[in-house]
Structure formats: structure tokens, C-alpha cells
Design an enzyme around this catalytic site. Sequence first.
Site, PDB file in Angstrom:
ATOM      1  N   LYS A  22       0.877  -1.132  -0.062  1.00 27.96           N
ATOM      2  CA  LYS A  22       0.026  -0.027   0.068  1.00 27.96           C
ATOM      3  C   LYS A  22       0.958   1.390   0.049  1.00 27.96           C
ATOM      4  CE  LYS A  22      -1.598   1.619   4.096  1.00 27.96           C
ATOM      5  NZ  LYS A  22      -1.011   2.848   4.424  1.00 27.96           N
ATOM      6  N   ASN A  23       1.761   1.303   0.913  1.00 22.65           N
ATOM      7  CA  ASN A  23       2.668   2.440   1.231  1.00 22.65           C
ATOM      8  C   ASN A  23       3.448   2.921  -0.092  1.00 22.65           C
ATOM      9  OD1 ASN A  23       1.156   3.092   3.405  1.00 22.65           O
ATOM     10  ND2 ASN A  23       2.919   2.505   4.744  1.00 22.65           N
ATOM     11  N   CYS A 116      -4.094  12.613  13.384  1.00 20.05           N
ATOM     12  CA  CYS A 116      -4.817  11.431  13.299  1.00 20.05           C
ATOM     13  C   CYS A 116      -4.539  10.856  14.613  1.00 20.05           C
ATOM     14  CB  CYS A 116      -4.536  10.669  12.046  1.00 20.05           C
ATOM     15  SG  CYS A 116      -2.928   9.845  11.982  1.00 20.05           S
ATOM     16  N   ARG A 121       0.648  15.020  12.889  1.00 20.86           N
ATOM     17  CA  ARG A 121       1.533  14.424  11.699  1.00 20.86           C
ATOM     18  C   ARG A 121       1.725  15.662  10.755  1.00 20.86           C
ATOM     19  NH1 ARG A 121      -0.784   8.785   9.731  1.00 20.86           N
ATOM     20  NH2 ARG A 121       1.363   8.949   8.408  1.00 20.86           N
ATOM     21  N   ASP A 322       4.932   0.573  11.913  1.00 20.02           N
ATOM     22  CA  ASP A 322       3.625  -0.075  11.379  1.00 20.02           C
ATOM     23  C   ASP A 322       3.607  -1.478  11.900  1.00 20.02           C
ATOM     24  OD1 ASP A 322       3.279   2.639  10.157  1.00 20.02           O
ATOM     25  OD2 ASP A 322       3.969   1.885   8.214  1.00 20.02           O
ATOM     26  N   ARG A 414      -8.665  -0.121   5.063  1.00 22.16           N
ATOM     27  CA  ARG A 414      -7.491   0.748   4.373  1.00 22.16           C
ATOM     28  C   ARG A 414      -6.307   0.251   3.833  1.00 22.16           C
ATOM     29  NH1 ARG A 414      -7.964   6.335   7.349  1.00 22.16           N
ATOM     30  NH2 ARG A 414      -6.451   6.518   5.597  1.00 22.16           N
TER      31      ARG A 414
HETATM   32  N1  EPU Z   1       7.342  14.469  10.576  1.00 25.27           N
HETATM   33  C1  EPU Z   1       7.392  15.790  10.790  1.00 25.27           C
HETATM   34  N2  EPU Z   1       7.510  16.937   9.695  1.00 25.27           N
HETATM   35  C2  EPU Z   1       7.094  16.407   8.370  1.00 25.27           C
HETATM   36  C3  EPU Z   1       6.923  15.113   8.167  1.00 25.27           C
HETATM   37  C4  EPU Z   1       6.876  14.095   9.288  1.00 25.27           C
HETATM   38  O1  EPU Z   1       7.898  16.073  11.907  1.00 25.27           O
HETATM   39  O2  EPU Z   1       7.017  17.108   7.596  1.00 25.27           O
HETATM   40  C5  EPU Z   1       7.358  13.618  11.752  1.00 25.27           C
HETATM   41  C6  EPU Z   1       6.237  12.544  11.596  1.00 25.27           C
HETATM   42  O3  EPU Z   1       5.419  13.380  12.531  1.00 25.27           O
HETATM   43  C7  EPU Z   1       6.868  11.197  12.351  1.00 25.27           C
HETATM   44  C8  EPU Z   1       8.076  11.237  11.321  1.00 25.27           C
HETATM   45  O4  EPU Z   1       8.231  12.518  11.092  1.00 25.27           O
HETATM   46  O5  EPU Z   1       7.263  11.524  13.793  1.00 25.27           O
HETATM   47  C9  EPU Z   1       7.975  10.371  10.316  1.00 25.27           C
HETATM   48  O6  EPU Z   1       6.862  10.702   9.624  1.00 25.27           O
HETATM   49  P1  EPU Z   1       6.672  10.399   7.937  1.00 25.27           P
HETATM   50  O7  EPU Z   1       6.666  11.634   7.221  1.00 25.27           O
HETATM   51  O8  EPU Z   1       7.858   9.596   7.599  1.00 25.27           O
HETATM   52  O9  EPU Z   1       5.426   9.709   7.756  1.00 25.27           O
HETATM   53  P2  EPU Z   1       4.729   9.594   6.396  1.00 25.27           P
HETATM   54  O10 EPU Z   1       5.395   9.413   5.286  1.00 25.27           O
HETATM   55  O11 EPU Z   1       3.461  10.400   6.436  1.00 25.27           O
HETATM   56  C10 EPU Z   1       4.781   6.946   6.027  1.00 25.27           C
HETATM   57  C11 EPU Z   1       3.688   5.936   6.024  1.00 25.27           C
HETATM   58  C12 EPU Z   1       3.046   5.529   7.549  1.00 25.27           C
HETATM   59  C13 EPU Z   1       4.389   5.114   8.387  1.00 25.27           C
HETATM   60  C14 EPU Z   1       5.466   6.311   8.186  1.00 25.27           C
HETATM   61  C15 EPU Z   1       6.615   5.933   8.942  1.00 25.27           C
HETATM   62  C16 EPU Z   1       2.431   6.300   3.905  1.00 25.27           C
HETATM   63  C17 EPU Z   1       1.195   6.412   3.168  1.00 25.27           C
HETATM   64  N3  EPU Z   1       2.494   6.203   5.143  1.00 25.27           N
HETATM   65  O12 EPU Z   1       3.797   8.201   6.447  1.00 25.27           O
HETATM   66  O13 EPU Z   1       2.368   4.336   7.404  1.00 25.27           O
HETATM   67  O14 EPU Z   1       3.966   4.820   9.718  1.00 25.27           O
HETATM   68  O15 EPU Z   1       5.837   6.695   6.972  1.00 25.27           O
HETATM   69  O16 EPU Z   1       7.196   4.980   8.388  1.00 25.27           O
HETATM   70  O17 EPU Z   1       3.462   5.824   3.319  1.00 25.27           O
HETATM   71  C18 EPU Z   1       0.637   2.686   8.071  1.00 25.27           C
HETATM   72  O18 EPU Z   1       0.781   2.213   6.915  1.00 25.27           O
HETATM   73  O19 EPU Z   1      -0.213   2.561   8.843  1.00 25.27           O
HETATM   74  C19 EPU Z   1       1.418   4.120   8.307  1.00 25.27           C
HETATM   75  C20 EPU Z   1       0.837   5.132   9.250  1.00 25.27           C
END
Ligand code: EPU
Length: 447
Positions: A22-23, A116, A121, A322, A414
Amino acid sequence: MDQFIIHGGHRLTGRLAIKGSKNAALPLMAAALLTDEPLILQDVADLADIRNMARLLAELGCTVEQTDHATTITNQDESRSHARYDIVKTMRASICALGPMLAKRGFARVSMPGGCAIGDRPVDLHLRGLEALGAQIQLHEGDIVARVPGARGGGGRLRGSRVFLGGPFGSTVLGTANVMSAATLAEGVTVIECAACEPEVVDLANLLIAMGARIEGAGSPRITIVGVDSLGGATHRVIPDRIEAGTYMCAVAITNGDVTLDNCPIDCLSAVLNVLDRVGVHVAVEAGPASDPMRMTARITSSRNLRGVELTTQPHPGFPTDLQAQTMALLSLADGNSVITERIYPERFLHVAELGRMGARITRIGSTAIVSGVRKLVGAPVMASDLRASACLILAGLAAEGTTTVSRVYHLDRGYEQMEVRLRSLGAHIERISEKPSPAAVVESGV
Ligand code: EPU
């Protein structure tokens, strides 16, 4: 809203093939916005988030055709560049449309995703990264409005630059996807420092390279992108889902089962295999038909003599956040104490109280949970709060004595394709029933 009814205590046995990630698929789909030619993706799982992404791309002027074998996305009408709150609130990953749309169209408007169930986030790193490439970004009525100066008739483009993507919790996965995608069409060279090393970023880089992008270093903390004038279409097979694979490994272990997983991305599961080994779960790996380390065959067996361990979630190649909740369900039945520390989302512990309703003994202190193993879990009505917490409660229900009812399983849909059907094929006693909709039911954003 649907519920799952689980009659616990049945071993899982048999064989299962892991679905496409998915991701990985979500940013791959958004990459269609970077080209005028069709993008053909294979092994896209049938999931609520994928359907939401298809709906978003359709709103942004793409045609999306889905068959059993492939999803074909063609960017056709560039006049519609607004990702509205209605869609973004159902799926935070809508943010991955921002970078591609901005780079190709010179303009993008994407509703700002909120927090969320798993915590705050922010997307500040995405925005700082795109600003470093020369984008002008403002917030207007809850939307991120991004422009490339001089674009839209003036020939203006993003400019290559040095971009640092480190934040308080490490890098950002979708932020890296956004900046890397945008930089493919920028003028000059972009170097992303502190890039996310997740396999989903590597899969996106491989697709972009197949489309004509010049990218080196994906999978390491430094990615270099040499901008090109345009990208073409491509056909690409999505990598298997490492989180689905890890979830089924925990499900087999918690039921003392014996299951062979095909299409298993062993190459990116080292931290998970290390923890499972220390817990006492046996994973025997064989080469798959294609001898590809991302598509192996793995036989999982467990004798239920589980041992407590200490683990900390970290960015890849560390243990993935995850899989934290699913592993906690497993460790609730291990001998002795386990210590689980969450370093990505310090608040991602909503499953702790629900596991407690089933007899687990877990104490949370800040971003750490101490799990004191119990001899058995007992069935109870429990409520899912987010995607991975849902999977955790289902695993607990498979092992528990008696009947467990998991409500709000829309969260699960999802990210796991037909989980109840797949678990039943392995011998689980689990069924889906429709609950009466409650007025308080809101489909909030999760991933
Ligand atoms: N963060 C910041 N600033 C930003 C972006 C992120 O401080 O601009 C922080 C976040 O709050 C968090 C950390 O950095 O503490 C990592 O967040 P990241 O941006 O890497 O998460 P994401 O890209 O929004 C993806 C996956 C998540 C998974 C995370 C971490 C997708 C669609 N989602 O989210 O997947 O937990 O990477 O590996 O790819 C799930 O599938 O259940 C899920 C939540």
C-alpha cells in the site's frame, strides 16, 4: 460499519502470497501526475486507500482504469489542481500529489492534512523541501497553495538545490517522495540529505527512473537527482507489502501455527526477523521463483515458547512503527517482560487499553510500553482506532480464549486486502458482519 467476530484458539496453517505494498503504491500512483503518457502499475492491492487515491487522481484530471492485472493512470486535464479537504481528510497520503503536480503544472492546491489517531502528523518538512526547490507556498483557507514562479506560460521551473529532510523523528517517507518526485522535473541538480531510506522510496525511484528520471542513491540518506525536461510513461510492478508480511508472521506466531508466505520481501525485513528470532519464532527462507530478495518464500513456525524482548521502532532499516502494535499482541503472550519504545509516533499506543480488555498486562510510560507476558488472553468486545491497531486486536483475538468482537474494521480495510478471507483460508474462525451505522461514526484519517 462492519465488525469482525473471531473465535480464538485455532492454529494458522497453509500458504499465502503477500500482496503489493500500500505505502509503495500510493506515491507510485501520484507519479502519474508527472507525465502525459500512461503509467501502468501491476500488483496494486485492492484497498480503501488505493480507491481513495484513484478518486483523488480522477478529481485532479487523470483517468484511472483498473483491471485484475493492472492499474493504468493517464494525466489528461491539467486545469484541475485542487486536492480538496473531502478527500484529504479520508487519506493523509493525498499529500503525495503535491510534489508531482507542482513540478509538472507549476501550481498545486492541496488541503492541509490534520493529525490522526496515531498523533500529530506535520508536513513542514515537505513544504520546506519544496520551498528549497524554489516553490512559493502559502496557506489559504486550510489549503496548501504552492506555485512555481514564472510557470504557467512563462516557462518557469523548479530549481535544483540542496535539501535537508531531517526532523525531530528522523526523515520523512512521503516528504522524501514528494521532493524526489518534484526534483525530477527541476532545472539542475538536487541533493536530498537525510532522505528516508524506506524500500517504498526505492520503489518510487525505480519507477521514476523507468519514466526517464535521473536519480542516484535512493535507499541511502543522500539522493541525487539531475532534473530532466519531461518524463514518459512506464510499466512497473509494485513491491510486496513488508507490513502485511510482518503482520501475517506475527499472526502465525501468536497461533502457534505453520504457514508459508510467498512473494515475501525478506530483503527489507531484517529488523523484524531479528526480533522474531529473539522471541523464538522460526522463519526459514527459500529463494522464490524469481530469485529476487524482495520476493522470497518464507515458512513461519512457532512452538509458542515465546520469550520477552526489548525493541525500539526506528526509521528503516530499524524496526518499523507500522508493526509495533501487532508485535505487542504477540509479546503479550511471551514469557517475562518486554519493553517496546516508539521513536516515530510517541503517541501510537491506543491499542494498549484495548489489549488490556483482553487480559494483557501492559504499562505505558511516555513513549515506552512494558508488556508483562500473561498465560492467556480472553475474548472481549474491542474497538479498532487505526489501521495497525486493528490488525493487533485481530491477532490477539485469534489467540484468545472465547469470542472477540472487533468493531470499526473500516480502518483495517484501508491497508489489508480481505484480511478475514485470507485468515480463514489459513484456518482462522473469523467472520465479518455489518454493524448498524452509528451517528458518531466518522471515517477519520489514519495513514
Ligand atoms: N514528520 C515531521 N514533519 C514532516 C513529516 C513528518 O515532523 O513534515 C514526523 C512525523 O510526525 C513522524 C516522523 O516524522 O514522527 C515520520 O513521519 P513520515 O513523514 O515518515 O510519515 P509518512 O510519510 O506520513 C509513512 C507511512 C506510514 C508510516 C510512516 C513511517 C504512507 C502512506 N504512510 O507516513 O504508514 O508509519 O511513513 O514509516 O506511506 C501505516 O501504513 O499504517 C502508516 C501510518
